[in-house]
Design a protein around this motif. Structure first.
Motif, PDB file in Angstrom:
ATOM      1  N   TYR A 119      27.139  36.749   3.584  1.00  0.00           N
ATOM      2  CA  TYR A 119      27.129  35.410   3.003  1.00  0.00           C
ATOM      3  C   TYR A 119      27.322  34.359   4.096  1.00  0.00           C
ATOM      4  N   TYR A 120      26.984  33.131   3.767  1.00  0.00           N
ATOM      5  CA  TYR A 120      27.042  32.043   4.733  1.00  0.00           C
ATOM      6  C   TYR A 120      28.290  31.213   4.469  1.00  0.00           C
TER       7      TYR A 120
ATOM      8  N   CYS B 265      25.398  41.830   9.798  1.00  0.00           N
ATOM      9  CA  CYS B 265      25.292  41.049   8.573  1.00  0.00           C
ATOM     10  C   CYS B 265      23.904  41.231   7.967  1.00  0.00           C
TER      11      CYS B 265
ATOM     12  N   TYR C 245      21.434  40.186   4.704  1.00  0.00           N
ATOM     13  CA  TYR C 245      21.276  39.239   3.611  1.00  0.00           C
ATOM     14  C   TYR C 245      20.193  39.729   2.663  1.00  0.00           C
TER      15      TYR C 245
ATOM     16  N   PHE D  32      26.630  33.492   9.228  1.00  0.00           N
ATOM     17  CA  PHE D  32      26.558  34.546   8.226  1.00  0.00           C
ATOM     18  C   PHE D  32      27.647  35.581   8.504  1.00  0.00           C
TER      19      PHE D  32
END
Length: 237
Positions: A168-169, A197, A199, A174
């Protein structure tokens, strides 16, 4: 309309996928609106099933009690909280109680006879509560919040716990994040982060691996020390 144009408008993305009775079900998504289909690996064929009652893009699906549940998602700019269930014996979709929050893109998972809705966001908030559906009562109940807010996440059940995996940001970068839910304690635990990370992640469960609980919060300090040692060993080579 040419065949190429028809094919373009029939492809689906941001769809919902789940397995029921050994078949793969693909439902909704952009371009395919309410349509749904199933794949039989024995015959290597896709077959149309009855369309859903609602268009859904970035919804989520899970099998529960020998039926297919599809929840949430986006429909013509509206974020849905509606939930519907498919009965393969009758080829019919039926609405059940809606979620407390409309949400997309999020993750549904079956756990101990209930349907859990995890993460996502809507037009007003990304801080959505976690909730579960009890089919015998046709009700949704809020459970403790996850340790973070995220969307485009994925959830799986392993070692009798729900594991949520996402990136998540946080407004600056991220962040990889993993957490697990223990319904006996009714709480979330932090789990060792991913190395990278990811996404819009996709996950699956592979049986006969070492216990996932070995990577849970109670072993986090040990894992961090081991990771740092490996990093130093690589730097010194």
């Amino acid at each position: 309309m040419s065949r190429a144009e028809r094919d373009f408008f029939r492809f689906r993305f941001s769809l919902s996928v789940a397995i029921l009775r050994g078949s793969v079900y693909a439902m909704g998504g952009c371009r395919c609106d309410r349509t749904a289909e199933s794949y039989d690996p024995k015959t290597n064929k896709w077959s149309w099933i009855a369309p859903m009652n609602t268009e859904r893009s970035d919804g989520s699906a899970a099998a529960l009690n020998d039926k297919m549940y599809v929840a949430g998602g986006c429909s013509v700019g509206d974020i849905q909280n509606s939930v519907e269930v498919y009965d393969p014996d009758t080829d019919l979709w039926t609405f059940v109680a809606p979620m407390h929050s409309g949400r997309w893109p999020f993750s549904c998972v079956e756990f101990h006879g209930c349907l859990y809705a995890l993460g996502g966001h809507n037009l007003t908030s990304s801080k959505l509560s976690t909730e579960k559906y009890v089919p015998a009562e046709d009700t949704w109940t809020k459970i403790p919040y996850m340790n973070f807010y995220a969307y485009k996440l994925n959830a799986e059940v392993i070692d009798d716990m729900i594991f949520v995996i996402t990136g998540y940001y946080d407004r600056t970068k991220f962040v990889p994040q993993v957490a697990c839910f223990d319904d006996k304690e009714n709480r979330w635990h932090q789990v060792a982060d991913l190395n990278v990370c990811r996404y819009g992640i996709s996950t699956c469960v592979i049986e006969n691996l070492p216990k996932a609980s070995d990577y849970a919060y109670k072993h986090r300090d040990k894992l961090i020390v081991e990771k740092r040692k490996r990093t130093l060993d690589l730097e010194n080579q």
